[in-house]
Design a protein around this motif. Structure first.
Motif, PDB file in Angstrom:
ATOM      1  N   GLY A  53       0.860  -1.170   0.000  1.00  0.00           N
ATOM      2  CA  GLY A  53       0.000   0.000   0.000  1.00  0.00           C
ATOM      3  C   GLY A  53       0.897   1.221   0.000  1.00  0.00           C
ATOM      4  O   GLY A  53       1.637   1.464   0.960  1.00  0.00           O
ATOM      5  N   LEU A  54       0.909   1.947  -1.100  1.00  0.00           N
ATOM      6  CA  LEU A  54       1.780   3.109  -1.254  1.00  0.00           C
ATOM      7  C   LEU A  54       0.981   4.372  -0.941  1.00  0.00           C
ATOM      8  O   LEU A  54      -0.039   4.644  -1.569  1.00  0.00           O
ATOM      9  CB  LEU A  54       2.331   3.153  -2.680  1.00  0.00           C
ATOM     10  CG  LEU A  54       3.369   4.215  -2.986  1.00  0.00           C
ATOM     11  CD1 LEU A  54       4.634   3.994  -2.146  1.00  0.00           C
ATOM     12  CD2 LEU A  54       3.703   4.202  -4.476  1.00  0.00           C
ATOM     13  N   SER A  55       1.459   5.118   0.027  1.00  0.00           N
ATOM     14  CA  SER A  55       0.755   6.339   0.438  1.00  0.00           C
ATOM     15  C   SER A  55       0.991   7.444  -0.581  1.00  0.00           C
ATOM     16  O   SER A  55       2.100   7.951  -0.733  1.00  0.00           O
ATOM     17  CB  SER A  55       1.244   6.795   1.819  1.00  0.00           C
ATOM     18  OG  SER A  55       0.936   5.832   2.790  1.00  0.00           O
ATOM     19  N   ILE A  56      -0.063   7.782  -1.289  1.00  0.00           N
ATOM     20  CA  ILE A  56      -0.024   8.883  -2.246  1.00  0.00           C
ATOM     21  C   ILE A  56      -1.410   9.517  -2.248  1.00  0.00           C
ATOM     22  O   ILE A  56      -2.414   8.830  -2.410  1.00  0.00           O
ATOM     23  CB  ILE A  56       0.425   8.430  -3.649  1.00  0.00           C
ATOM     24  CG1 ILE A  56       0.566   9.638  -4.548  1.00  0.00           C
ATOM     25  CG2 ILE A  56      -0.483   7.357  -4.210  1.00  0.00           C
ATOM     26  CD1 ILE A  56       1.434   9.399  -5.756  1.00  0.00           C
ATOM     27  N   ASP A  57      -1.433  10.793  -2.000  1.00  0.00           N
ATOM     28  CA  ASP A  57      -2.714  11.464  -1.788  1.00  0.00           C
ATOM     29  C   ASP A  57      -3.340  12.048  -3.040  1.00  0.00           C
ATOM     30  O   ASP A  57      -4.363  12.711  -2.959  1.00  0.00           O
ATOM     31  CB  ASP A  57      -2.562  12.565  -0.728  1.00  0.00           C
ATOM     32  CG  ASP A  57      -2.349  11.993   0.659  1.00  0.00           C
ATOM     33  OD1 ASP A  57      -2.531  10.772   0.837  1.00  0.00           O
ATOM     34  OD2 ASP A  57      -2.004  12.766   1.566  1.00  0.00           O
ATOM     35  N   GLY A  58      -2.741  11.795  -4.199  1.00  0.00           N
ATOM     36  CA  GLY A  58      -3.307  12.295  -5.443  1.00  0.00           C
ATOM     37  C   GLY A  58      -2.240  12.965  -6.280  1.00  0.00           C
ATOM     38  O   GLY A  58      -1.055  12.676  -6.140  1.00  0.00           O
ATOM     39  N   PRO A  59      -2.662  13.890  -7.149  1.00  0.00           N
ATOM     40  CA  PRO A  59      -1.686  14.588  -7.986  1.00  0.00           C
ATOM     41  C   PRO A  59      -0.733  15.428  -7.118  1.00  0.00           C
ATOM     42  O   PRO A  59      -0.976  15.644  -5.933  1.00  0.00           O
ATOM     43  CB  PRO A  59      -2.549  15.456  -8.898  1.00  0.00           C
ATOM     44  CG  PRO A  59      -3.856  15.578  -8.217  1.00  0.00           C
ATOM     45  CD  PRO A  59      -4.026  14.352  -7.375  1.00  0.00           C
ATOM     46  N   GLN A  60       0.319  15.895  -7.737  1.00  0.00           N
ATOM     47  CA  GLN A  60       1.412  16.539  -6.999  1.00  0.00           C
ATOM     48  C   GLN A  60       0.941  17.650  -6.058  1.00  0.00           C
ATOM     49  O   GLN A  60       1.340  17.672  -4.888  1.00  0.00           O
ATOM     50  CB  GLN A  60       2.452  17.081  -7.980  1.00  0.00           C
ATOM     51  CG  GLN A  60       3.703  17.588  -7.295  1.00  0.00           C
ATOM     52  CD  GLN A  60       4.835  17.854  -8.269  1.00  0.00           C
ATOM     53  OE1 GLN A  60       4.678  17.818  -9.479  1.00  0.00           O
ATOM     54  NE2 GLN A  60       6.008  18.113  -7.720  1.00  0.00           N
ATOM     55  N   HIS A  61       0.111  18.539  -6.530  1.00  0.00           N
ATOM     56  CA  HIS A  61      -0.284  19.669  -5.677  1.00  0.00           C
ATOM     57  C   HIS A  61      -1.099  19.215  -4.472  1.00  0.00           C
ATOM     58  O   HIS A  61      -1.016  19.818  -3.396  1.00  0.00           O
ATOM     59  CB  HIS A  61      -1.037  20.738  -6.476  1.00  0.00           C
ATOM     60  CG  HIS A  61      -2.445  20.364  -6.838  1.00  0.00           C
ATOM     61  ND1 HIS A  61      -3.536  20.755  -6.084  1.00  0.00           N
ATOM     62  CD2 HIS A  61      -2.926  19.626  -7.868  1.00  0.00           C
ATOM     63  CE1 HIS A  61      -4.638  20.271  -6.645  1.00  0.00           C
ATOM     64  NE2 HIS A  61      -4.305  19.588  -7.720  1.00  0.00           N
ATOM     65  N   VAL A  62      -1.850  18.124  -4.605  1.00  0.00           N
ATOM     66  CA  VAL A  62      -2.629  17.600  -3.477  1.00  0.00           C
ATOM     67  C   VAL A  62      -1.708  16.848  -2.517  1.00  0.00           C
ATOM     68  O   VAL A  62      -1.708  17.098  -1.317  1.00  0.00           O
ATOM     69  CB  VAL A  62      -3.775  16.680  -3.968  1.00  0.00           C
ATOM     70  CG1 VAL A  62      -4.487  16.024  -2.790  1.00  0.00           C
ATOM     71  CG2 VAL A  62      -4.770  17.482  -4.815  1.00  0.00           C
ATOM     72  N   HIS A  63      -0.913  15.937  -3.052  1.00  0.00           N
ATOM     73  CA  HIS A  63      -0.013  15.131  -2.229  1.00  0.00           C
ATOM     74  C   HIS A  63       0.952  16.018  -1.437  1.00  0.00           C
ATOM     75  O   HIS A  63       1.114  15.854  -0.229  1.00  0.00           O
ATOM     76  CB  HIS A  63       0.771  14.168  -3.126  1.00  0.00           C
ATOM     77  CG  HIS A  63       1.748  13.315  -2.399  1.00  0.00           C
ATOM     78  ND1 HIS A  63       1.397  12.109  -1.835  1.00  0.00           N
ATOM     79  CD2 HIS A  63       3.063  13.494  -2.107  1.00  0.00           C
ATOM     80  CE1 HIS A  63       2.452  11.571  -1.251  1.00  0.00           C
ATOM     81  NE2 HIS A  63       3.483  12.400  -1.401  1.00  0.00           N
ATOM     82  N   ASP A  64       1.589  16.957  -2.119  1.00  0.00           N
ATOM     83  CA  ASP A  64       2.610  17.789  -1.478  1.00  0.00           C
ATOM     84  C   ASP A  64       2.041  18.883  -0.583  1.00  0.00           C
ATOM     85  O   ASP A  64       2.794  19.573   0.095  1.00  0.00           O
ATOM     86  CB  ASP A  64       3.530  18.407  -2.531  1.00  0.00           C
ATOM     87  CG  ASP A  64       4.502  17.402  -3.123  1.00  0.00           C
ATOM     88  OD1 ASP A  64       4.704  16.330  -2.506  1.00  0.00           O
ATOM     89  OD2 ASP A  64       5.058  17.676  -4.204  1.00  0.00           O
ATOM     90  N   HIS A  65       0.729  19.017  -0.543  1.00  0.00           N
ATOM     91  CA  HIS A  65       0.124  20.006   0.352  1.00  0.00           C
ATOM     92  C   HIS A  65       0.416  19.665   1.818  1.00  0.00           C
ATOM     93  O   HIS A  65       0.693  20.557   2.627  1.00  0.00           O
ATOM     94  CB  HIS A  65      -1.391  20.091   0.109  1.00  0.00           C
ATOM     95  CG  HIS A  65      -2.056  21.212   0.827  1.00  0.00           C
ATOM     96  ND1 HIS A  65      -2.013  22.508   0.356  1.00  0.00           N
ATOM     97  CD2 HIS A  65      -2.751  21.252   1.984  1.00  0.00           C
ATOM     98  CE1 HIS A  65      -2.668  23.295   1.194  1.00  0.00           C
ATOM     99  NE2 HIS A  65      -3.125  22.559   2.197  1.00  0.00           N
ATOM    100  N   TYR A  66       0.354  18.378   2.168  1.00  0.00           N
ATOM    101  CA  TYR A  66       0.597  17.935   3.543  1.00  0.00           C
ATOM    102  C   TYR A  66       1.796  16.985   3.677  1.00  0.00           C
ATOM    103  O   TYR A  66       2.422  16.931   4.726  1.00  0.00           O
ATOM    104  CB  TYR A  66      -0.623  17.195   4.106  1.00  0.00           C
ATOM    105  CG  TYR A  66      -1.825  18.073   4.333  1.00  0.00           C
ATOM    106  CD1 TYR A  66      -1.820  19.042   5.324  1.00  0.00           C
ATOM    107  CD2 TYR A  66      -2.981  17.908   3.575  1.00  0.00           C
ATOM    108  CE1 TYR A  66      -2.927  19.840   5.546  1.00  0.00           C
ATOM    109  CE2 TYR A  66      -4.091  18.700   3.794  1.00  0.00           C
ATOM    110  CZ  TYR A  66      -4.064  19.666   4.781  1.00  0.00           C
ATOM    111  OH  TYR A  66      -5.164  20.449   5.001  1.00  0.00           O
ATOM    112  N   ARG A  67       2.067  16.199   2.651  1.00  0.00           N
ATOM    113  CA  ARG A  67       3.095  15.142   2.744  1.00  0.00           C
ATOM    114  C   ARG A  67       4.478  15.697   2.401  1.00  0.00           C
ATOM    115  O   ARG A  67       4.993  15.516   1.294  1.00  0.00           O
ATOM    116  CB  ARG A  67       2.752  13.976   1.827  1.00  0.00           C
ATOM    117  CG  ARG A  67       1.636  13.132   2.362  1.00  0.00           C
ATOM    118  CD  ARG A  67       1.492  11.849   1.553  1.00  0.00           C
ATOM    119  NE  ARG A  67       0.456  11.028   2.107  1.00  0.00           N
ATOM    120  CZ  ARG A  67       0.641  10.135   3.065  1.00  0.00           C
ATOM    121  NH1 ARG A  67       1.834   9.933   3.569  1.00  0.00           N
ATOM    122  NH2 ARG A  67      -0.371   9.436   3.527  1.00  0.00           N
ATOM    123  N   LEU A  68       5.070  16.324   3.380  1.00  0.00           N
ATOM    124  CA  LEU A  68       6.392  16.921   3.221  1.00  0.00           C
ATOM    125  C   LEU A  68       7.417  16.126   4.022  1.00  0.00           C
ATOM    126  O   LEU A  68       7.073  15.472   5.013  1.00  0.00           O
ATOM    127  CB  LEU A  68       6.377  18.369   3.709  1.00  0.00           C
ATOM    128  CG  LEU A  68       5.357  19.288   3.028  1.00  0.00           C
ATOM    129  CD1 LEU A  68       5.321  20.640   3.720  1.00  0.00           C
ATOM    130  CD2 LEU A  68       5.664  19.436   1.545  1.00  0.00           C
TER     131      LEU A  68
END
Length: 166
Positions: A109-124
């Protein structure tokens, strides 16, 4: 690895729990605990066993830890079908990891929250850098190695506005 992670996601529930883990900065399961845990799981299970490795970032335990997992499963799980799952943020996945995960048929299960702008909003990362590009490289590598992989996506106030895009 418990609360240890190489990301600093601002929505992570472990962030507010950091005070509970002040004694040490690195949390690792000992070999003795690992072996005994797997021995007991195998002794108390039916013919099929599923073990999911998650919490903090399990790949921080290192590949050697998971090689021991397989060894103990083989020793204590004779006659059983054992399946392993790994929930990861993907930052440490490389060719060696991908080959191991494929060889032992892990479901990832790979944690990815969506496209770049969505994923990188919180996943830093811990130093505030975006992680999307690294996760996407890991996703491609896992798929090239024919690892069974799926997306683990957190829905947030921000991502909810981009459901169609996700």
């Amino acid at each position: 690895a418990g609360p240890d992670c190489n990301l600093g996601c601002t929505y992570c529930f472990y962030l507010e729990k950091a005070e509970l883990f002040k004694e040490t900065t690195v949390h690792r399961m000992s070999d003795e605990v690992l072996e005994e845990t797997i021995r007991q799981v195998m002794a108390q299970s039916g013919k099929e066993v599923s073990i999911i490795w998650q919490g903090g970032e399990p790949t921080l335990m290192g590949l050697e830890f998971f090689e021991k997992v397989i060894k103990y499963e083989q020793i204590y799980g004779k006659g059983k079908t054992v399946g392993n799952g790994l929930q990861t943020n993907g930052l440490l996945i490389d060719e060696e990891w991908a080959e191991f995960l494929q060889r032992y048929n892990f479901l990832v299960g790979l944690s990815i929250d969506g496209p770049q702008h969505v994923h990188d909003h919180y996943r830093l990362t811990r130093n505030g850098r975006p992680s999307w590009e690294t996760v996407m490289k890991s996703a491609k590598l896992l798929m090239q190695q024919n690892v069974a992989v799926n997306a683990m996506c957190c829905i947030t106030n921000y991502s909810a506005g981009f459901a169609k895009e996700i």
